[in-house]
Design a protein around this motif. Structure first.
Motif, PDB file in Angstrom:
ATOM      1  N   VAL A 430      -5.906  -3.808   8.185  1.00 47.59           N
ATOM      2  CA  VAL A 430      -4.918  -3.156   7.323  1.00 47.59           C
ATOM      3  C   VAL A 430      -3.589  -3.028   8.051  1.00 47.59           C
ATOM      4  O   VAL A 430      -2.512  -3.254   7.483  1.00 47.59           O
ATOM      5  N   TYR A 433      -1.712  -6.274   8.107  1.00 45.87           N
ATOM      6  CA  TYR A 433      -1.066  -6.573   6.816  1.00 45.87           C
ATOM      7  C   TYR A 433      -0.019  -5.536   6.435  1.00 45.87           C
ATOM      8  O   TYR A 433       0.482  -5.556   5.320  1.00 45.87           O
ATOM      9  N   GLY A 435      -0.365  -2.408   5.814  1.00 44.92           N
ATOM     10  CA  GLY A 435      -0.845  -1.602   4.694  1.00 44.92           C
ATOM     11  C   GLY A 435      -1.180  -0.179   5.106  1.00 44.92           C
ATOM     12  O   GLY A 435      -0.879   0.265   6.217  1.00 44.92           O
ATOM     13  N   LEU A 453      -2.318  -2.655   0.225  1.00 46.45           N
ATOM     14  CA  LEU A 453      -1.647  -3.737   0.939  1.00 46.45           C
ATOM     15  C   LEU A 453      -0.403  -4.141   0.157  1.00 46.45           C
ATOM     16  O   LEU A 453      -0.422  -4.194  -1.076  1.00 46.45           O
TER      17      LEU A 453
END
Length: 458
Positions: A430, A433, A435, A453
């Motif tokens: 995560v 990305y 996110g 995300l």
């Protein structure tokens, strides 16, 4: 990613839009051109008006000169030789003829005077001049001195040219209306032309989105000549990135295979009974560390194997890929759990299939360990991607426990098998990305792992 804005009205004049810049430039050019033509027309009219009014004044003076006749009683003005307008009250044609012996004025002047009693103009003028006349008339004055029949005459003639000016202003008004209409039509045609010219960019935008989702490998290099070098450079960049990704995955695979044999040898050495008899605590620590290393190497090898046949990042399709994960976990945890996963065939996540398989695999593995009867997976696309993995297990209430669950190698319940890597690996993905990950109470009664995300891939 958007090459062009989503607000059509904002494109018309936005300085950040090609269409807006062209429209703005066209408006400025047409306004300047229209103003220049209007100024030129006004200047030309002034010249024409000067020549016409002066010609009318001079023609009137010539008539007056011809009308000055000599008779037995002296000089007189023969009105029969004059334009009838001089006899019609306030007709717009006026004259004064002055000499030492005579003072003649046109009947058209009625009670209007051009000179005061001392012979000076009632309104100051520099001849030829323009003054205000009766009935909103604009008079052009011309004064000349002539000797006729042995007598010096001062001839002053005034001609109204307000009708000529009014006609010109009406013509200029028609010009402005036509020019404004032409400006609007030009902008509409320009907008249609620009929309047509920008279609290749819209196609490139769609193709880039398809490449991002794994549906295309390269951009189509057809289109305007100005764009072809750019498309070739982008395709070259994509090919270079793909080759670099392939080399990295091969290197990772080679490294993993290279490490498997030494790890197996180390595991065999650690399991020797002599080490357990003399250093049992050290053997346990070494077993844990080797287990983590082995699991990590195996995971990277599996990930590399799943992506080895793809020359680009294959997207994650929940309706296709999640059932495979569920089938595998049902074999590992044969407890007959009720699993709810998305059925929407339109959901296509642009993130790498290998990454998302690992992420959902760890989340579902964690849910399988703790769930009593139910697990639910939800995926939503809004300002990015949000998905929830929920179970009806005991959940995590304590904040410190939630923090511990995300730490690598930490387990909340040592009775469960594993190395405490699941949620920690999810947190790493995560973060990669960019996110967000939250551990929340689930409506099912257990834990809800909520992940958001941003749009696009990594």
């Amino acid at each position: 990613m958007a090459l062009m804005g989503n607000n059509p009205a904002g494109k018309w004049c936005s300085p950040h839009s090609l269409r807006g810049q062209l429209n703005l430039g066209t408006v400025i050019v047409l306004i300047l051109l229209g103003a220049g033509i209007a100024a030129g027309a006004h200047w030309q009219f002034s010249n024409v008006e000067d020549r016409l009014s002066l010609a009318r004044n001079e023609a009137g003076i010539e008539q007056l000169l011809a009308a000055i006749q000599s008779g037995p009683e002296g000089t007189y003005l023969d009105s029969a030789r004059l334009d009838p307008a001089f006899n019609r009250p306030l007709s717009g044609s006026y004259y004064l003829v002055l000499s030492e012996k005579n003072h003649w004025r046109s009947r058209s002047l009625w009670d209007m005077e051009l000179l005061s009693e001392d012979g000076k103009p009632l309104q100051p003028w520099e001849l030829p001049a323009m003054i205000s006349g009766p009935g909103n008339q604009t008079l052009r004055i011309l004064e000349k001195n002539y000797r006729r029949h042995g007598e010096m005459f001062q001839i002053i003639i005034a001609v109204d040219y307000s009708d000529l000016r009014r006609d010109f202003h009406q013509m200029l008004g028609h010009f402005y209306r036509i020019w404004s209409s032409a400006l609007v039509v030009t902008l509409l045609l320009l907008n249609l032309w620009v929309s047509r010219a920008l279609r290749p960019l819209e196609r490139i935008q769609r193709e880039l989105a398809q490449i991002q989702q794994g549906q295309l490998r390269l951009l189509e290099e057809s289109g305007p000549e100005e764009l072809r070098p750019l498309l070739q450079q982008i395709n070259l960049l994509l090919a270079t990135a793909r080759e670099s990704l392939t080399r990295s995955r091969k290197a990772l695979g080679n490294l993993g295979h290279t490490l498997k044999t030494p790890l197996a040898a180390l595991s065999a050495l650690v399991e020797r009974p002599e080490l357990y008899r003399h250093l049992p605590e050290l053997q346990q620590t070494l077993n844990e560390q080797l287990g983590q290393i082995t699991q990590r190497v195996s995971r990277e090898l599996a990930r590399n194997h799943s992506a080895k046949d793809t020359a680009y990042l294959e997207p994650f399709i929940p309706v296709r890929d999640l059932p495979l994960l569920v089938d595998s976990l049902n074999k590992v945890y044969p407890r007959g759990l009720e699993i709810s996963i998305p059925k929407d065939t339109q959901l296509v996540m642009p993130q790498d299939k290998g990454d998302m398989t690992e992420l959902f695999g760890n989340l579902l593995d964690n849910a399988y360990k703790w769930a009593k009867k139910r697990i639910r997976v939800s995926i939503h696309e809004k300002d990015g991607w949000t998905f929830l993995v929920e179970d009806d297990g005991p959940g995590i209430v304590d904040a410190e426990a939630k923090l511990k669950a995300l730490q690598r190698g930490m387990q909340l319940d040592e009775a469960n098998d594993g190395h405490g890597l699941g949620l920690a690996i999810v947190a790493d993905l995560v973060e990669a990305y960019r996110g967000d990950l939250k551990l929340l109470p689930s409506e099912l009664g257990g834990l809800c792992v909520c992940i958001h995300l941003p749009p696009g891939g990594r």
